[in-house]
Design an enzyme around this catalytic site. Structure first.
Site, PDB file in Angstrom:
ATOM      1  CB  ALA A  42      -0.936  -0.009   1.294  1.00  8.61           C
ATOM      2  CG  ASP A  44       6.505  -0.129  -2.125  1.00 12.74           C
ATOM      3  OD1 ASP A  44       7.107   0.839  -1.376  1.00 12.74           O
ATOM      4  OD2 ASP A  44       7.040  -1.324  -2.229  1.00 12.74           O
ATOM      5  CG  LEU A  88      19.392   0.825  -2.421  1.00 13.32           C
ATOM      6  CD1 LEU A  88      19.221  -0.560  -2.251  1.00 13.32           C
ATOM      7  CD2 LEU A  88      20.795   0.991  -3.283  1.00 13.32           C
ATOM      8  CE  LYS A 120      15.314  -2.570  -0.573  1.00 13.23           C
ATOM      9  NZ  LYS A 120      14.421  -2.596   0.574  1.00 13.23           N
ATOM     10  NE  ARG A 141      18.821   4.273   4.858  1.00 13.53           N
ATOM     11  CZ  ARG A 141      18.110   3.385   4.174  1.00 13.53           C
ATOM     12  NH1 ARG A 141      17.040   3.347   3.815  1.00 13.53           N
ATOM     13  NH2 ARG A 141      19.041   2.090   3.658  1.00 13.53           N
ATOM     14  CD  GLU A 175      18.288  -2.985   5.937  1.00 11.90           C
ATOM     15  OE1 GLU A 175      17.220  -3.269   6.605  1.00 11.90           O
ATOM     16  OE2 GLU A 175      18.622  -2.111   5.205  1.00 11.90           O
ATOM     17  CE  LYS A 309      24.597  -2.847  -2.161  1.00 10.30           C
ATOM     18  NZ  LYS A 309      25.138  -3.197  -0.620  1.00 10.30           N
ATOM     19  CB  CYS A 443     -10.432 -35.509  17.938  1.00 10.82           C
ATOM     20  SG  CYS A 443     -11.740 -36.704  18.293  1.00 10.82           S
ATOM     21  CB  CYS A 449     -11.882 -37.857  14.941  1.00 12.53           C
ATOM     22  SG  CYS A 449     -12.863 -36.497  14.877  1.00 12.53           S
TER      23      CYS A 449
END
Length: 704
Positions: A42, A44, A88, A120, A141, A175, A309, A443, A449
């Site tokens: 949502a 993005d 990025l 990522k 950051r 991260e 990269k 059960c 069962c």
């Protein structure tokens, strides 16, 4: 793999202004405490719609617009970065990446010889500063120029050691995230101390990293993605003050920087199932993107894309950076696998082994290309642990063919009208008592069962494949007391069958013939038909090929069972206990002549024997050691085989079936309309066969 979704169109300037404010508030909530009301998809889509409007109206850009800003900018901070900590740019398809790579090569005036491709990671970016090998400071950051000091988290982040393997002075960027296991452990602790549960691991990491003076500590994990030489904090943007011990890090290839980080004792992706790799050529980059994307659902941590990269320092230097993102790197975004929707109800279903499983009924939501209306809730303790309530907005996760699951409620969206989820007092299938001694309730009658479901599974095409035994016919047999377990099917007589309604002589004879054929199925099929908890079709094949006979399987203890690929310490004792519970049924199956051996496999030596089977005895066959991918429509002798039967055939011939083509693939069987997998095999130089050639190669292994 291409994950681009339609960009919503903003109708006018007022809609644009509202969208910009919504995006700014969502970012502020996320980066301040991990509690954004929007899921990634949502957000993005909102950001793309803002960017599209601004491209058409460049003179009306709102001050709160997220475009042109570093992700995390809403949070800010007062600790200057030694270099700007940028975001990025994104691409969403192979064509977009190819266009981006071409523009980079035009900018630097040459081809990019080496690309670094890595996952990522879906967490919070930080800069960790080391002084003479000691971790001195952690900074978020923030707005890319300055971030927040979160050094109070030192000692709580796995993979970010307080001391390095050498006395280096440098800065490591990476991260901070929560693995799936860490998230599962963190939320109950948070709730027990009066907090609201986090919606997902990413939000949990963002909120936890900033939390100060808590009465409890929860663990997080760090993965490094860059190493910088030490610099004067607050110095000019881009300035560097290289430590002599650092050896001119700014001149190193990116891949060597990550190898250096790992040697210092820092976590990198190198030790995961999706390590960063250096490749040549844009086409090979996309192959690696596909490989990482295919493994996404199996990873113990979240990824939302793949970072690509330029590996060489000269390429990075000549490409430079913009105000928001470097020009030498891009994120290939994967389709969203998490969405927020509402929990409308909970159904309690009884499986074929008697397990009572809760299932979430959801307000329909599209995730990863399909509409999701149901999701697993695992077990009652899982509901309690996550503090789920009817009417909650919940975060739902789905990736690939994995069954959707509810991760946690989005507690900040609660209105106060949510209601507790009620648990069953008795088995919802038969009314018997419930065994609550384990996390997964069952059960007390077990398989009895839901006998119809158990038998329907057992006679299915990929198990015993008994044609003519549909659900209605099985219900008849059970109601007439002709069948009380799987083995009873093999005691049916023509006389008994003719006593059933709508059962003629021809139908009875055909059914008896199908049952007779089922007696000859390989052990792997029989084992799968028994419905042992913790196993399925592929696991049943692995067990059967490992032990070769039912006697060996039944004689195995938990330690022996753990030797089978894919069976861990938790699953092994469950399988052993299940087989013990099924002992009487197995005895009856043996008595009625059902096959209990796996063809083409050498039985293991008796316990305590010094005799060992010859090396490779279990891999004998024309496909020995090969990873085989089957794609497209099969023809000829293979046309009638299901996908599971194809996998079974490959494994009997010594190979290993796979669903994706990579450099580790040894053979691709390409049928009609094979498509992209055939193309990829050709690009990689992998051996190709058509179905007729493959059938001829495996003639001795084809089902008779």
């Amino acid at each position: 793999m291409d994950g681009m979704t339609t960009t919503p169109v903003l109708a006018d300037a007022a809609a644009y202004a509202r969208a910009a404010v919504d995006a700014q508030q969502a970012a502020a909530a996320y980066y301040a405490g991990g509690t954004s009301p929007l899921d990634d998809d949502a957000y993005d889509r909102l950001s793309r719609s803002i960017a599209a409007w601004e491209a058409a109206h460049p003179d009306q850009v709102h001050a709160d617009s997220p475009t042109g800003k570093v992700a995390g900018g809403a949070a800010g901070g007062d600790v200057p970065h030694t270099r700007p900590m940028l975001s990025l740019d994104n691409v969403f398809s192979g064509d977009q990446f190819t266009a981006w790579a071409s523009s980079l090569e035009r900018r630097i005036g040459r081809s990019v010889e080496r690309w670094s491709v890595e996952p990522k990671l879906d967490g919070l970016a930080v800069a960790a500063r080391y002084e003479r090998g000691r971790l001195a400071r952690i900074v978020t950051r923030g707005d890319g120029t300055a971030g927040e000091d979160v050094s109070h988290a030192i000692g709580t982040v796995v993979g970010l050691p307080e001391r390095l393997a050498e006395e280096a002075t440098l800065e490591v960027r990476g991260e901070v995230l929560m693995t799936t296991d860490q998230f599962e452990a963190a939320n109950p602790v948070r709730v027990a101390h009066g907090g609201e549960p986090f919606a997902n691991p990413r939000n949990a990491a963002a909120g936890t990293l900033r939390a100060r003076d808590r009465a409890y500590t929860v663990e997080m994990t760090f993965f490094a993605y860059d190493v910088l030489p030490s610099g004067e904090a607050g110095g000019p943007a881009g300035a560097t003050a290289v430590e002599p011990a650092a050896g001119g890090l700014e001149h190193w290839p990116h891949s060597e920087l990550l190898a250096y980080a790992a040697a210092l004792g820092l976590h990198t992706s190198a030790a995961t199932a999706v390590p960063g790799r250096v490749v040549t050529g844009a086409g090979v980059v996309l192959d690696r993107v596909a490989e990482i994307a295919a493994l996404r659902a199996e990873l113990p941590f979240g990824i939302d894309g793949i970072v690509i990269k330029a590996d060489l320092a000269a390429d990075r230097r000549d490409a430079g950076s913009g105000s928001r993102a470097p020009r030498w790197a891009v994120a290939y975004k994967l389709p969203a696998v998490e969405k927020i929707t509402r929990l409308l109800g909970v159904e309690w279903n009884v499986g074929r082994t008697g397990i009572i499983a809760p299932r979430a009924v959801l307000e329909p939501v599209e995730i990863d290309g399909s509409t999701v209306t149901y999701a697993t809730l695992h077990n009652p303790s899982d509901i309690t642990r996550r503090d789920l309530r009817l009417g909650d907005h919940v975060m739902v996760y789905k990736a690939g063919d994995i069954i959707p699951r509810v991760e946690a409620p989005v507690a900040r969206l609660r209105t106060g009208e949510e209601e507790p989820i009620g648990f069953p007092e008795a088995c919802p299938q038969c009314g018997s008592e419930i065994d609550r001694s384990e996390q997964r309730w069952r059960c007390v009658r077990g398989r009895d069962c839901h006998l119809v479901a158990s038998l329907s599974y057992a006679v299915g095409r990929d198990q015993l494949d008994i044609e003519g035994l549909g659900v209605s016919r099985i219900v008849q047999l059970v109601d007439a007391a002709l069948v009380a377990d799987l083995a009873d099917l093999f005691t049916l007589t023509r006389e008994r069958l003719l006593g059933l309604d709508r059962m003629g002589e021809t139908s009875a004879d055909n059914l008896l013939a199908a049952i007779a054929t089922a007696r000859t199925r390989p052990l792997s099929r029989v084992l799968c038909a028994l419905g042992v908890r913790g196993t399925g079709r592929s696991m049943s094949r692995r067990i059967a090929r490992h032990f070769a006979t039912m006697d060996h399987i039944r004689a195995a203890d938990a330690e022996a069972m753990r030797q089978v690929e894919g069976i861990g310490a938790e699953k092994a004792p469950v399988i052993v206990a299940e087989l013990a519970e099924l002992a009487s049924v197995v005895d009856k199956l043996v008595a009625v002549g059902v096959n209990m051996t796996e063809p083409g496999v050498t039985p293991p030596p008796p316990p305590g024997s010094e005799t060992q089977p010859p090396e490779g005895a279990r891999e004998a066959g024309p496909l020995a050691g090969l990873a085989v991918v089957v794609t497209g429509a099969m023809t000829g002798p293979l046309q009638a085989l299901s996908r599971n039967q194809m996998n079974e055939l490959i494994e009997r011939a010594g190979g290993k079936s796979s669903s994706s083509v990579s450099r580790r693939t040894g053979l691709v069987v390409a049928g009609e309309k094979a498509g992209s997998k055939r193309d990829k095999a050709e690009d990689l130089g992998i051996r190709l066969m058509d179905p007729d050639e493959f059938a001829a190669m495996l003639g001795d292994f084809l089902p008779r």
